[in-house]
Structures are given as structure tokens and as C-alpha cells.
Design an enzyme around this catalytic site. Structure first.
Site, PDB file in Angstrom:
ATOM      1  N   ARG A 131      32.018  44.014  40.465  1.00  0.00           N
ATOM      2  CA  ARG A 131      33.376  43.597  40.831  1.00  0.00           C
ATOM      3  C   ARG A 131      34.356  44.762  40.647  1.00  0.00           C
ATOM      4  NH1 ARG A 131      35.385  38.462  38.123  1.00  0.00           N
ATOM      5  NH2 ARG A 131      36.962  38.740  39.728  1.00  0.00           N
ATOM      6  N   VAL A 152      42.177  39.320  37.428  1.00  0.00           N
ATOM      7  CA  VAL A 152      41.762  40.434  36.593  1.00  0.00           C
ATOM      8  C   VAL A 152      41.817  41.750  37.378  1.00  0.00           C
ATOM      9  CG1 VAL A 152      40.371  38.964  35.083  1.00  0.00           C
ATOM     10  CG2 VAL A 152      39.288  40.008  37.085  1.00  0.00           C
ATOM     11  N   HIS A 191      43.987  36.333  31.786  1.00  0.00           N
ATOM     12  CA  HIS A 191      42.520  36.282  31.763  1.00  0.00           C
ATOM     13  C   HIS A 191      41.883  37.666  31.612  1.00  0.00           C
ATOM     14  CE1 HIS A 191      42.421  32.063  33.862  1.00  0.00           C
ATOM     15  NE2 HIS A 191      42.749  32.004  32.594  1.00  0.00           N
ATOM     16  N   SER A 199      44.207  27.247  42.257  1.00  0.00           N
ATOM     17  CA  SER A 199      43.718  25.900  42.580  1.00  0.00           C
ATOM     18  C   SER A 199      44.175  24.840  41.584  1.00  0.00           C
ATOM     19  CB  SER A 199      42.189  25.914  42.622  1.00  0.00           C
ATOM     20  OG  SER A 199      41.691  26.340  41.366  1.00  0.00           O
TER      21      SER A 199
HETATM   22  P1  OAD Z   1      40.474  29.501  42.748  1.00  0.00           P
HETATM   23  O1  OAD Z   1      39.375  30.156  43.503  1.00  0.00           O
HETATM   24  O2  OAD Z   1      40.145  28.345  41.896  1.00  0.00           O
HETATM   25  O3  OAD Z   1      41.616  29.035  43.748  1.00  0.00           O
HETATM   26  C1  OAD Z   1      42.145  29.906  44.724  1.00  0.00           C
HETATM   27  C2  OAD Z   1      43.291  29.181  45.392  1.00  0.00           C
HETATM   28  O4  OAD Z   1      43.896  30.084  46.292  1.00  0.00           O
HETATM   29  C3  OAD Z   1      42.882  27.950  46.194  1.00  0.00           C
HETATM   30  O5  OAD Z   1      43.760  26.876  45.861  1.00  0.00           O
HETATM   31  C4  OAD Z   1      43.084  28.378  47.663  1.00  0.00           C
HETATM   32  O6  OAD Z   1      43.524  27.296  48.486  1.00  0.00           O
HETATM   33  C5  OAD Z   1      44.177  29.416  47.513  1.00  0.00           C
HETATM   34  N1  OAD Z   1      44.208  30.461  48.551  1.00  0.00           N
HETATM   35  C6  OAD Z   1      43.153  31.112  49.107  1.00  0.00           C
HETATM   36  N2  OAD Z   1      43.577  32.046  49.971  1.00  0.00           N
HETATM   37  C7  OAD Z   1      44.935  31.992  49.958  1.00  0.00           C
HETATM   38  C8  OAD Z   1      45.956  32.725  50.633  1.00  0.00           C
HETATM   39  N3  OAD Z   1      45.666  33.703  51.497  1.00  0.00           N
HETATM   40  N4  OAD Z   1      47.252  32.405  50.380  1.00  0.00           N
HETATM   41  C9  OAD Z   1      47.554  31.392  49.513  1.00  0.00           C
HETATM   42  N5  OAD Z   1      46.628  30.675  48.845  1.00  0.00           N
HETATM   43  C10 OAD Z   1      45.341  30.973  49.060  1.00  0.00           C
HETATM   44  O7  OAD Z   1      41.174  30.666  41.890  1.00  0.00           O
HETATM   45  P2  OAD Z   1      42.150  30.543  40.623  1.00  0.00           P
HETATM   46  O8  OAD Z   1      42.983  29.321  40.699  1.00  0.00           O
HETATM   47  O9  OAD Z   1      42.823  31.858  40.474  1.00  0.00           O
HETATM   48  O10 OAD Z   1      39.100  32.573  35.379  1.00  0.00           O
HETATM   49  O11 OAD Z   1      41.087  30.380  39.466  1.00  0.00           O
HETATM   50  C11 OAD Z   1      41.544  30.288  38.145  1.00  0.00           C
HETATM   51  C12 OAD Z   1      40.532  30.900  37.206  1.00  0.00           C
HETATM   52  O12 OAD Z   1      39.261  30.303  37.452  1.00  0.00           O
HETATM   53  C13 OAD Z   1      40.271  32.359  37.434  1.00  0.00           C
HETATM   54  O13 OAD Z   1      41.225  33.203  36.811  1.00  0.00           O
HETATM   55  C14 OAD Z   1      38.926  32.558  36.807  1.00  0.00           C
HETATM   56  C15 OAD Z   1      38.224  31.291  37.260  1.00  0.00           C
HETATM   57  O14 OAD Z   1      37.370  30.755  36.365  1.00  0.00           O
HETATM   58  C16 OAD Z   1      38.333  33.390  34.644  1.00  0.00           C
HETATM   59  O15 OAD Z   1      37.466  34.110  35.098  1.00  0.00           O
HETATM   60  C17 OAD Z   1      38.637  33.319  33.177  1.00  0.00           C
END
Ligand code: OAD
Length: 240
Positions: free
Chosen positions: A62, A98, A114, A183
């Protein structure tokens, strides 16, 4: 959408969605990072204990991808930096990401709750070191000069996110909270909107290309891609 002219304190929360258009995969979308991996094997202290080489490899790959020429900040990151530079009050950024794309776009004082891919940590001393290189159990630690003590400076499941006190203080005093590309499936970030709303005057906005688990908690939803929607929203805030 009504955002009062009087706002002075803005807190922004970002997730993987803002970096998706820069070529970094999200976690839970189709073809997301977790699809090909058992989360608990690559993102938990137990997984690291059982299979350190798999975990080092996952983060080394990554990091390499983050540093490849294909990955750079997009208009979403750039417009947030513009907001921080030009807004009359304070703009704070809490990110679950990250990667270093907010830094590369010029944003200052980011709270990486994170952790960071371009850092490693000595498990003995707790000291954190910057790195752009791969590392594993054979790498000598810069502080204790021994191999086997370095881990990615990433918060894994079951571990407490970084900067929580500072984040809670910022949320308790903000008058605009914007959550972008997350999300709402991972706590505590998923409940930040509720903490912000404890201020009765705080306006809350979610920017996401889909409806999320927590959309119903926000005052306003902006549906679309961060790189397209943020430049418009930021212009609106700067022109209040
Ligand atoms: P997710 O993969 O859970 O969610 C990504 C979100 O971004 C989804 O709701 C999509 O609909 C949205 N999305 C995708 N492309 C987009 C765009 N171009 N514009 C706007 N929205 C878009 O990722 P996170 O919510 O960041 O933690 O996940 C939270 C944590 O879960 C991460 O930090 C990671 C993971 O476990 C650790 O690794 C500790």
C-alpha cells in the site's frame, strides 16, 4: 442549504471516498481493499502476531502504491486546503485515511486518527519514524537498533484511535461539521456527527456518492463525488 454567516469553527472528517478518485481503493466499495483480505488478518494486533510477514507485505504494498506516480491529490483535497487558507475562522481536519494526500495538497495540522502509512513505530519505545521504504521483521529499529520491533503506525481493530481528546474538544466547539467519503461503519468516527450536534447551533453536512449508515443524522446530504461537489461547497462557504 442554509449555512449561517456567523460560523467560525469548521471541523472536517474525511474517509477513503475522498482518496478514491486519486487511485486509492476504499475499504468497503466493490473491489474495495477488504474484499481480497481477511480484515482481522491484516488489521488487528492478533493478525500481526499470527502472521507478521503478511501484515508487513500488505502495508509495504500500500505504501509503494501511495508513492507511485499515478497517485496525487484530487480537486476534493485541493479545495479543502483552499478553505483552510482562505476561511476567516479555523478549519480543522480529522482523517481516517492513512495516506498523505491532504498533506500533499497543502493542508496543515491534520489529525490522522487511524495513523499514517508513511510511518513506522517501535513497539518497545513507542517512538514514531517516517519512512518511504518497505520494512519488516528483519529491519533494524532506528532507536533500539534491534530487528523485530517495528510495526506500521496504523491503528488496528481493537486499538484506540489517535488524538481522541483533541478531536472531541474540536467537535464540542464547532459550528459546521462536514463528513466526506466515509461509510459511517467504523466507530468512533461514525458518531462524530452526534458529538457535533450536541451544539444546538452546529450545522452538519455529509458529502458522499451514496447514502450511508449515518446519513439520517445529518442536516444536509450532498450526493455525488467529492472531487465534483467539494469545490462548489467550499466556494459557497467562502462566499458567505
Ligand atoms: P469505506 O470504504 O468504509 O467507505 C468509503 C465511502 O466513500 C463509502 O461510503 C462510499 O460511498 C464513499 N465514496 C466512494 N467514492 C467516493 C467519491 N468519489 N466521493 C465521495 N464519496 C465516495 O471507508 P471509510 O469510511 O474511510 O480503518 O472506512 C473507515 C475505516 O474502515 C478506515 O479508516 C479503515 C477501515 O477499517 C482502519 O484501517 C483502522
Amino acid at each position: 442549504m442554509i449555512i449561517p454567516k456567523s460560523i467560525k469553527e469548521i471541523v472536517i472528517l474525511t474517509g477513503a471516498g475522498i482518496s478514491a478518485e486519486s487511485g486509492i481503493r476504499t475499504f468497503r466499495d466493490q473491489n474495495g481493499l477488504w474484499e481480497n483480505h481477511d480484515i482481522m488478518e491484516v488489521a488487528s494486533p492478533g493478525g500481526f502476531e499470527r502472521n507478521p510477514e503478511v501484515v508487513y507485505e500488505f502495508y509495504n504494498l500500500r505504501r509503494k502504491q501511495l508513492l507511485s506516480v499515478e497517485v496525487s491529490p484530487n480537486l476534493g483535497h485541493i479545495s479543502l486546503s483552499r478553505l483552510q487558507d482562505l476561511f476567516k475562522g479555523r478549519v480543522s481536519l480529522v482523517t481516517q485515511n492513512v495516506d498523505d494526500l491532504h498533506e500533499r495538497s497543502g493542508f496543515k495540522n491534520i489529525l490522522h486518527m487511524h495513523g499514517e502509512l508513511l510511518q513506522m513505530r517501535c513497539v518497545k519505545s513507542g517512538k514514531v519514524f517516517s519512512t518511504k521504504e518497505p520494512f519488516d521483521e528483519r529491519t533494524n529499529c532506528p532507536c533500539c537498533l534491534q530487528a523485530g520491533n517495528l510495526r506500521p503506525n496504523i491503528v488496528w481493530f481493537g486499538e484506540r484511535p489517535f488524538h481522541m481528546k483533541e478531536i472531541e474538544d474540536l467537535l464540542s466547539s464547532c459550528d459546521l461539521f462536514i463528513s466526506i467519503g466515509t461509510s459511517g461503519e467504523v466507530y468512533p468516527a461514525a458518531m462524530f456527527v452526534n458529538l457535533a450536534k450536541e451544539n444546538s447551533h452546529c450545522v452538519t453536512i455529509e458529502v458522499n456518492k451514496e447514502v450511508t449508515q449515518v446519513s439520517h443524522n445529518f442536516d444536509y446530504l450532498i450526493s455525488g463525488k467529492a472531487s465534483e461537489e467539494l469545490p462548489k461547497l467550499i466556494d459557497k462557504i467562502l462566499n458567505l
